[in-house]
Design a protein around this motif. Structure first.
Motif, PDB file in Angstrom:
ATOM      1  N   ILE A   1      28.900  33.507  48.680  1.00 32.14           N
ATOM      2  CA  ILE A   1      27.928  32.595  46.878  1.00 32.14           C
ATOM      3  C   ILE A   1      28.553  31.340  46.284  1.00 32.14           C
ATOM      4  O   ILE A   1      29.309  31.435  46.478  1.00 32.14           O
ATOM      5  CB  ILE A   1      27.943  33.822  46.003  1.00 32.14           C
ATOM      6  CG1 ILE A   1      27.890  35.001  46.455  1.00 32.14           C
ATOM      7  CG2 ILE A   1      27.383  33.532  44.807  1.00 32.14           C
ATOM      8  CD1 ILE A   1      28.030  36.892  45.267  1.00 32.14           C
TER       9      ILE A   1
ATOM     10  N   THR B   1      41.798  31.950  44.882  1.00 33.76           N
ATOM     11  CA  THR B   1      42.630  32.999  45.346  1.00 33.76           C
ATOM     12  C   THR B   1      42.007  33.667  46.430  1.00 33.76           C
ATOM     13  O   THR B   1      41.101  33.812  46.875  1.00 33.76           O
ATOM     14  CB  THR B   1      42.195  34.642  43.744  1.00 33.76           C
ATOM     15  OG1 THR B   1      42.850  35.492  44.504  1.00 33.76           O
ATOM     16  CG2 THR B   1      40.473  34.328  43.834  1.00 33.76           C
TER      17      THR B   1
ATOM     18  N   ILE C   1      31.812  32.117  47.062  1.00 31.31           N
ATOM     19  CA  ILE C   1      32.475  33.227  47.171  1.00 31.31           C
ATOM     20  C   ILE C   1      32.221  33.887  48.572  1.00 31.31           C
ATOM     21  O   ILE C   1      31.334  33.961  49.111  1.00 31.31           O
ATOM     22  CB  ILE C   1      31.576  34.326  46.191  1.00 31.31           C
ATOM     23  CG1 ILE C   1      32.267  33.010  44.091  1.00 31.31           C
ATOM     24  CG2 ILE C   1      32.554  35.335  45.873  1.00 31.31           C
ATOM     25  CD1 ILE C   1      31.847  34.184  43.881  1.00 31.31           C
TER      26      ILE C   1
ATOM     27  N   ILE D   1      37.802  39.495  39.554  1.00 29.03           N
ATOM     28  CA  ILE D   1      38.785  38.198  38.823  1.00 29.03           C
ATOM     29  C   ILE D   1      38.094  37.164  38.089  1.00 29.03           C
ATOM     30  O   ILE D   1      36.632  37.270  37.933  1.00 29.03           O
ATOM     31  CB  ILE D   1      38.294  37.434  40.731  1.00 29.03           C
ATOM     32  CG1 ILE D   1      39.470  38.419  41.514  1.00 29.03           C
ATOM     33  CG2 ILE D   1      38.840  36.081  40.529  1.00 29.03           C
ATOM     34  CD1 ILE D   1      38.386  38.190  43.209  1.00 29.03           C
TER      35      ILE D   1
ATOM     36  N   VAL E   1      28.165  40.563  45.562  1.00 29.64           N
ATOM     37  CA  VAL E   1      29.411  40.752  44.826  1.00 29.64           C
ATOM     38  C   VAL E   1      28.142  40.221  43.590  1.00 29.64           C
ATOM     39  O   VAL E   1      28.329  39.182  43.133  1.00 29.64           O
ATOM     40  CB  VAL E   1      30.578  39.419  45.216  1.00 29.64           C
ATOM     41  CG1 VAL E   1      31.369  39.569  43.979  1.00 29.64           C
ATOM     42  CG2 VAL E   1      31.351  40.227  46.466  1.00 29.64           C
TER      43      VAL E   1
ATOM     44  N   LEU F   1      28.708  28.371  43.369  1.00 25.77           N
ATOM     45  CA  LEU F   1      28.378  28.417  42.419  1.00 25.77           C
ATOM     46  C   LEU F   1      29.069  26.787  41.624  1.00 25.77           C
ATOM     47  O   LEU F   1      30.161  26.228  41.806  1.00 25.77           O
ATOM     48  CB  LEU F   1      29.229  28.904  41.262  1.00 25.77           C
ATOM     49  CG  LEU F   1      29.351  30.993  41.588  1.00 25.77           C
ATOM     50  CD1 LEU F   1      30.626  31.495  41.032  1.00 25.77           C
ATOM     51  CD2 LEU F   1      27.728  30.858  40.686  1.00 25.77           C
TER      52      LEU F   1
ATOM     53  N   VAL G   1      31.650  37.009  50.625  1.00 20.58           N
ATOM     54  CA  VAL G   1      30.911  38.396  50.261  1.00 20.58           C
ATOM     55  C   VAL G   1      32.065  38.785  51.480  1.00 20.58           C
ATOM     56  O   VAL G   1      31.059  39.110  52.727  1.00 20.58           O
ATOM     57  CB  VAL G   1      29.656  38.266  50.129  1.00 20.58           C
ATOM     58  CG1 VAL G   1      28.656  39.705  49.319  1.00 20.58           C
ATOM     59  CG2 VAL G   1      28.824  37.538  49.018  1.00 20.58           C
ATOM     60  N   PRO G   2      31.935  40.355  51.247  1.00 13.67           N
ATOM     61  CA  PRO G   2      32.901  41.009  52.120  1.00 13.67           C
ATOM     62  C   PRO G   2      31.681  41.863  53.113  1.00 13.67           C
ATOM     63  O   PRO G   2      30.361  42.101  52.734  1.00 13.67           O
ATOM     64  CB  PRO G   2      33.295  42.026  50.939  1.00 13.67           C
ATOM     65  CG  PRO G   2      34.251  41.788  49.911  1.00 13.67           C
ATOM     66  CD  PRO G   2      32.586  40.869  49.643  1.00 13.67           C
TER      67      PRO G   2
ATOM     68  N   GLU H   1      42.988  37.291  47.278  1.00 10.00           N
ATOM     69  CA  GLU H   1      42.980  38.633  47.025  1.00 10.00           C
ATOM     70  C   GLU H   1      41.678  39.322  46.570  1.00 10.00           C
ATOM     71  O   GLU H   1      41.469  39.201  45.301  1.00 10.00           O
ATOM     72  CB  GLU H   1      44.062  38.830  45.741  1.00 10.00           C
ATOM     73  CG  GLU H   1      45.920  38.116  46.094  1.00 10.00           C
ATOM     74  CD  GLU H   1      45.779  38.316  44.803  1.00 10.00           C
ATOM     75  OE1 GLU H   1      45.960  39.453  43.806  1.00 10.00           O
ATOM     76  OE2 GLU H   1      47.283  37.692  44.112  1.00 10.00           O
ATOM     77  N   GLY H   2      41.316  40.421  46.961  1.00  4.24           N
ATOM     78  CA  GLY H   2      40.131  40.593  46.526  1.00  4.24           C
ATOM     79  C   GLY H   2      38.971  40.713  47.432  1.00  4.24           C
ATOM     80  O   GLY H   2      38.894  40.460  48.485  1.00  4.24           O
ATOM     81  N   VAL H   3      38.360  39.623  46.870  1.00  2.00           N
ATOM     82  CA  VAL H   3      37.719  38.509  47.526  1.00  2.00           C
ATOM     83  C   VAL H   3      37.827  37.029  47.360  1.00  2.00           C
ATOM     84  O   VAL H   3      37.327  36.696  46.255  1.00  2.00           O
ATOM     85  CB  VAL H   3      36.663  38.590  46.791  1.00  2.00           C
ATOM     86  CG1 VAL H   3      35.323  37.827  47.082  1.00  2.00           C
ATOM     87  CG2 VAL H   3      35.476  39.645  46.052  1.00  2.00           C
TER      88      VAL H   3
ATOM     89  N   VAL I   1      28.321  38.856  39.930  1.00  2.00           N
ATOM     90  CA  VAL I   1      29.356  37.567  39.357  1.00  2.00           C
ATOM     91  C   VAL I   1      28.542  37.620  37.861  1.00  2.00           C
ATOM     92  O   VAL I   1      27.322  37.148  37.212  1.00  2.00           O
ATOM     93  CB  VAL I   1      29.704  35.985  39.978  1.00  2.00           C
ATOM     94  CG1 VAL I   1      30.298  35.315  39.174  1.00  2.00           C
ATOM     95  CG2 VAL I   1      30.158  36.357  41.404  1.00  2.00           C
TER      96      VAL I   1
ATOM     97  N   ILE J   1      34.374  38.187  38.412  1.00  6.10           N
ATOM     98  CA  ILE J   1      34.024  38.689  40.094  1.00  6.10           C
ATOM     99  C   ILE J   1      34.183  39.871  40.137  1.00  6.10           C
ATOM    100  O   ILE J   1      35.904  40.828  40.372  1.00  6.10           O
ATOM    101  CB  ILE J   1      34.545  37.662  41.098  1.00  6.10           C
ATOM    102  CG1 ILE J   1      34.297  36.200  40.489  1.00  6.10           C
ATOM    103  CG2 ILE J   1      34.065  37.851  42.313  1.00  6.10           C
ATOM    104  CD1 ILE J   1      35.019  35.105  41.610  1.00  6.10           C
ATOM    105  N   GLU J   2      33.837  40.912  39.886  1.00  2.48           N
ATOM    106  CA  GLU J   2      33.636  42.480  40.211  1.00  2.48           C
ATOM    107  C   GLU J   2      33.928  42.571  41.632  1.00  2.48           C
ATOM    108  O   GLU J   2      33.006  42.184  42.725  1.00  2.48           O
ATOM    109  CB  GLU J   2      32.592  43.051  40.158  1.00  2.48           C
ATOM    110  CG  GLU J   2      32.515  43.132  38.498  1.00  2.48           C
ATOM    111  CD  GLU J   2      31.105  44.222  38.483  1.00  2.48           C
ATOM    112  OE1 GLU J   2      31.073  44.965  39.360  1.00  2.48           O
ATOM    113  OE2 GLU J   2      29.882  44.034  37.289  1.00  2.48           O
ATOM    114  N   VAL J   3      35.219  42.700  41.950  1.00  4.09           N
ATOM    115  CA  VAL J   3      36.201  42.656  44.055  1.00  4.09           C
ATOM    116  C   VAL J   3      35.409  44.096  44.002  1.00  4.09           C
ATOM    117  O   VAL J   3      35.666  45.242  43.693  1.00  4.09           O
ATOM    118  CB  VAL J   3      37.239  43.122  43.125  1.00  4.09           C
ATOM    119  CG1 VAL J   3      37.954  43.020  45.170  1.00  4.09           C
ATOM    120  CG2 VAL J   3      37.970  41.802  43.079  1.00  4.09           C
TER     121      VAL J   3
END
Lengths: 136, 136
Positions: B63, B32, B112, A63, A36, B65, B114-115, B34-36, A38, A112-114
């Motif tokens: 990930i 969150t 994070i 996000i 993902v 951080l 990762v999907p 939602e999304g990731v 970031v 964070i790019e979903v």
């Protein structure tokens, strides 16, 4: 406040290569592009990006996690939301919005790019000085 | 250092509900879902999670951080990596690893997810006091 005085956890990086879509000076560091993406985005006081949309046919959006300073996030037709260190904004796909620093404060957020299907970014008109001056 | 003295940007939240897979006390706040999914994980000094694997048949992994304190990330067969505020660790799917605080420091990181396809987490044996004591 000079740029040297703004204390942020993540590196500021270079001047934002997408700066033509911002008013004022911003900086971008990609922290990772594996899995993902970031980024760390830093805005000087008064700096904000233009209205824009993260398009996707499924999933997508962005996000924001504020790590330093103080800024605004606003979705079209909604009240602006103040972002402080620890604030989280979940930006849905296909929603017109902008984000940036407050007039008197630096601002830094992780972005964070979903992941999504058929994603693309559409950059629109600037947030005018008149719109921005009314924020409080 | 008491828990009150550890200054972190994101809220510490409650005692980690996955604590049975950790040595020592940790805390988890989901920022969150939602999304990731993004969580904030806080470790007391000496606290670390057990060896574990984020399985996926495509994509996946995690990930980290680091936002405060000082800690370790180690993938099996590799040297431990010191994580300080601003450090990023990209953990690939299907790699056995652990992370946690240093013996004398609190540690906080964002995590994070990762999907990926067919994702699952496999928890394995603890990082023994002997292994942990050799880190430097």
């Amino acid at each position: 406040m000079s740029t040297q005085d703004f204390d942020s956890i993540f590196p500021r990086g270079e001047k934002n290569p997408y700066g033509q879509n911002f008013i004022g000076q911003s900086y971008l560091t990609m922290l990772t592009t594996e899995g993902v993406p970031v980024g760390n985005v830093t805005f000087e006081p008064g700096c904000r990006n233009n209205w824009h949309i993260h398009h996707a046919t499924a999933g997508g959006g962005q996000i924001l996690l504020c790590t330093a300073g103080s800024g605004w996030y606003q979705a079209e037709g909604e009240d602006p939301v103040s972002l402080e260190p620890g604030s989280v904004a979940s930006i849905p796909a296909n929603v017109k919005h902008w984000h940036g620093a407050k007039a008197d404060s630096w601002f830094a957020h992780l972005a964070i790019e979903v992941p999504g299907d058929n994603t693309s970014n559409e950059w629109l008109e600037p947030v005018t000085d008149e719109e921005y001056a009314h924020l409080k």
